[in-house]
Write an enzyme that holds these catalytic residues in place. Structure first.
Site, PDB file in Angstrom:
ATOM      1  N   ASP A 192      -1.953   6.902   5.977  1.00 32.21           N
ATOM      2  CA  ASP A 192      -2.969   5.992   5.457  1.00 32.21           C
ATOM      3  C   ASP A 192      -3.308   5.045   6.603  1.00 32.21           C
ATOM      4  O   ASP A 192      -2.541   4.156   6.941  1.00 32.21           O
ATOM      5  CB  ASP A 192      -2.416   5.215   4.256  1.00 32.21           C
ATOM      6  CG  ASP A 192      -3.402   4.184   3.727  1.00 32.21           C
ATOM      7  OD1 ASP A 192      -4.487   4.030   4.326  1.00 32.21           O
ATOM      8  OD2 ASP A 192      -3.087   3.536   2.714  1.00 32.21           O
ATOM      9  N   TRP A 229       0.826  -1.214   0.000  1.00 36.94           N
ATOM     10  CA  TRP A 229       0.000   0.000   0.000  1.00 36.94           C
ATOM     11  C   TRP A 229       0.849   1.249   0.000  1.00 36.94           C
ATOM     12  O   TRP A 229       0.520   2.226  -0.693  1.00 36.94           O
ATOM     13  CB  TRP A 229      -1.023  -0.035   1.137  1.00 36.94           C
ATOM     14  CG  TRP A 229      -2.031  -1.094   0.857  1.00 36.94           C
ATOM     15  CD1 TRP A 229      -2.205  -2.276   1.533  1.00 36.94           C
ATOM     16  CD2 TRP A 229      -2.968  -1.124  -0.242  1.00 36.94           C
ATOM     17  NE1 TRP A 229      -3.187  -3.019   0.929  1.00 36.94           N
ATOM     18  CE2 TRP A 229      -3.675  -2.345  -0.152  1.00 36.94           C
ATOM     19  CE3 TRP A 229      -3.266  -0.252  -1.278  1.00 36.94           C
ATOM     20  CZ2 TRP A 229      -4.667  -2.703  -1.080  1.00 36.94           C
ATOM     21  CZ3 TRP A 229      -4.254  -0.599  -2.199  1.00 36.94           C
ATOM     22  CH2 TRP A 229      -4.941  -1.811  -2.086  1.00 36.94           C
ATOM     23  N   LYS A 278     -13.234  -1.320   6.276  1.00 33.37           N
ATOM     24  CA  LYS A 278     -12.651  -2.285   7.210  1.00 33.37           C
ATOM     25  C   LYS A 278     -13.235  -2.073   8.610  1.00 33.37           C
ATOM     26  O   LYS A 278     -13.968  -2.903   9.112  1.00 33.37           O
ATOM     27  CB  LYS A 278     -11.135  -2.172   7.203  1.00 33.37           C
ATOM     28  CG  LYS A 278     -10.565  -2.474   5.809  1.00 33.37           C
ATOM     29  CD  LYS A 278      -9.198  -1.898   5.631  1.00 33.37           C
ATOM     30  CE  LYS A 278      -8.797  -1.779   4.192  1.00 33.37           C
ATOM     31  NZ  LYS A 278      -8.864  -2.990   3.387  1.00 33.37           N
TER      32      LYS A 278
HETATM   33  N1  PMP Z   1      -4.465   1.531   1.871  1.00 37.20           N
HETATM   34  C1  PMP Z   1      -4.576   0.416   2.600  1.00 37.20           C
HETATM   35  C2  PMP Z   1      -3.704   0.245   3.795  1.00 37.20           C
HETATM   36  C3  PMP Z   1      -5.500  -0.571   2.233  1.00 37.20           C
HETATM   37  O1  PMP Z   1      -5.622  -1.686   2.941  1.00 37.20           O
HETATM   38  C4  PMP Z   1      -6.323  -0.358   1.104  1.00 37.20           C
HETATM   39  C5  PMP Z   1      -7.386  -1.346   0.663  1.00 37.20           C
HETATM   40  N2  PMP Z   1      -7.285  -2.606   1.059  1.00 37.20           N
HETATM   41  C6  PMP Z   1      -6.144   0.799   0.367  1.00 37.20           C
HETATM   42  C7  PMP Z   1      -5.230   1.738   0.783  1.00 37.20           C
HETATM   43  C8  PMP Z   1      -6.968   1.072  -0.873  1.00 37.20           C
HETATM   44  O2  PMP Z   1      -8.211   1.400  -0.449  1.00 37.20           O
HETATM   45  P1  PMP Z   1      -9.437   1.644  -1.472  1.00 37.20           P
HETATM   46  O3  PMP Z   1      -9.768   0.327  -2.037  1.00 37.20           O
HETATM   47  O4  PMP Z   1     -10.465   2.225  -0.557  1.00 37.20           O
HETATM   48  O5  PMP Z   1      -8.972   2.615  -2.492  1.00 37.20           O
END
Ligand code: PMP
Length: 361
Positions: free
Chosen positions: A172, A100, A196
């Protein structure tokens, strides 16, 4: 058969929240309308969004000089929106802790006028730890330092937030918001996809310190934090139903005694699984002990065929979504706030049985 949902996201929601939403689905508070059918400018929805913000402020201890925004586009849109708003003509610092963080870094690199510098990385050891950050690594002229407080795929998380001096930390927090004891004032900006620990997908929460809002408009009003803040997240139609469910989740957290009480339960649940992994001769955790996540817990046998067998048998027993992310394999248990302790107890019992039947490595 009892089903336990270990999904990393969209993830399990608290049953009392779903029951309340069900009870109110067709007729919200005597209105004869569903929340889904209401104008985002109606007085009923106005109360929902204001209550959601008020509750989030209470449970996270958000100071008054921060704005709370309810946006769309997922955490992924924030990967671009943050550099666009905060770092054009400046340098943005990033810590690379895994899948991520990498996505955030790559998105920032595409924003014109932003100089991206990765100041630390744990790629040398397959993202199995959180690198130590010291203040002298941080260019005090940088727009921000971006961290990913919990790597959902890798299963590592920051136990403490680094000291970046006067440089705001942008986090994030998608996979451990409301499951940590961080202090909001240690951050300049926090963002999280809702799917989540907050509610359904489609809603993204941004908490931003007011001094970081632009004074000059950026090219697109929808992507401008200042526009969203001035309009109280109602510049356009927000994800109304998601905000309503988030409000119910925040109420649920408060009814349990707040984030502190929920965190204690999360630590107990994660502790039970880690104890089992550590005592096992078959299963192991691929991450550094001191950086272990309590919300996303990967584990492996070290033998792909055996991992596959485990996943197949687990699924047949009602353990859903335990398979590790496609990029890393093995298993991953996501234990967000709504995941019940009985599910972890059932999983560790199943792991012990599997180990007995499949012997030592
Ligand atoms: N950052 C993290 C730490 C994630 O776990 C996720 C999704 N699993 C995201 C960003 C991306 O999120 P989204 O699908 O809401 O764009």
């Amino acid at each position: 058969m009892t089903i336990y949902n270990f999904s990393a996201g969209p993830a399990i929601l608290p049953k009392p929240v779903l029951e309340k939403a069900q009870a109110e689905l067709l007729n919200y508070q005597g209105s004869e309308m569903s929340v889904m059918e209401m104008s985002h400018r109606s007085s009923l929805f106005d109360k929902i969004i204001k209550d959601a913000e008020k509750l989030l402020r209470e449970i996270m201890g958000i100071p008054e000089n921060y704005k709370v925004l309810f946006l769309q586009g997922g955490a992924s849109l924030q990967f671009s929106m943050i550099p666009l708003n905060l770092a054009v003509g400046k340098k943005a610092l990033y810590v690379n802790t895994g899948a991520w963080a990498k996505k955030a870094i790559n998105a920032a690199k595409t924003v014109e006028g932003v100089e991206v510098e990765v100041i630390a990385s744990s790629e040398d050891k397959n993202f199995s730890y959180i690198p130590t950050i010291t203040k002298d690594q941080i260019d005090q002229k940088a727009a921000y330092l971006h961290i990913t407080t919990n790597e959902t795929i890798g299963g590592i998380s920051y136990q403490t937030i680094p000291d970046a001096g006067d440089v705001p930390i942008v986090a994030d927090m998608s996979s451990n918001i409301l499951a940590n004891d961080y202090k909001v004032e240690d951050f300049g900006l926090i963002y999280a996809g809702a799917q989540k620990n907050i509610g359904p997908s489609g809603l993204t929460v941004v908490i931003i310190r007011e001094d970081l809002l632009n004074t000059e408009p950026i090219f697109s009003p929808m992507l401008d934090f200042a526009v969203q803040a001035t309009n109280d997240s109602l510049y356009n139609t927000p994800p109304t139903y998601g905000i309503y469910i988030a409000k119910l989740v925040f109420e649920w957290i408060q009814s349990l005694g707040g984030v502190e009480a929920v965190l204690q339960q999360d630590q107990e649940k994660a502790g039970l699984l880690y104890e089992t992994i550590d005592a096992s001769n078959l299963f192991e955790s691929p991450v550094a002990k001191e950086d272990r996540s309590i919300t996303n817990i990967p584990f492996v046998t070290g033998d792909e065929a055996l991992d596959k067998k485990f996943n197949q048998e687990a699924l047949a027993q009602g353990f859903q979504n335990l398979k590790g992310h496609r990029s890393v394999g093995g298993m991953r248990a996501s234990l967000y706030n709504a995941f019940p302790k009985e599910g972890v107890e059932a999983l560790v019992a199943f792991m012990k049985k599997f180990e007995d039947e499949n012997g030592e490595k």
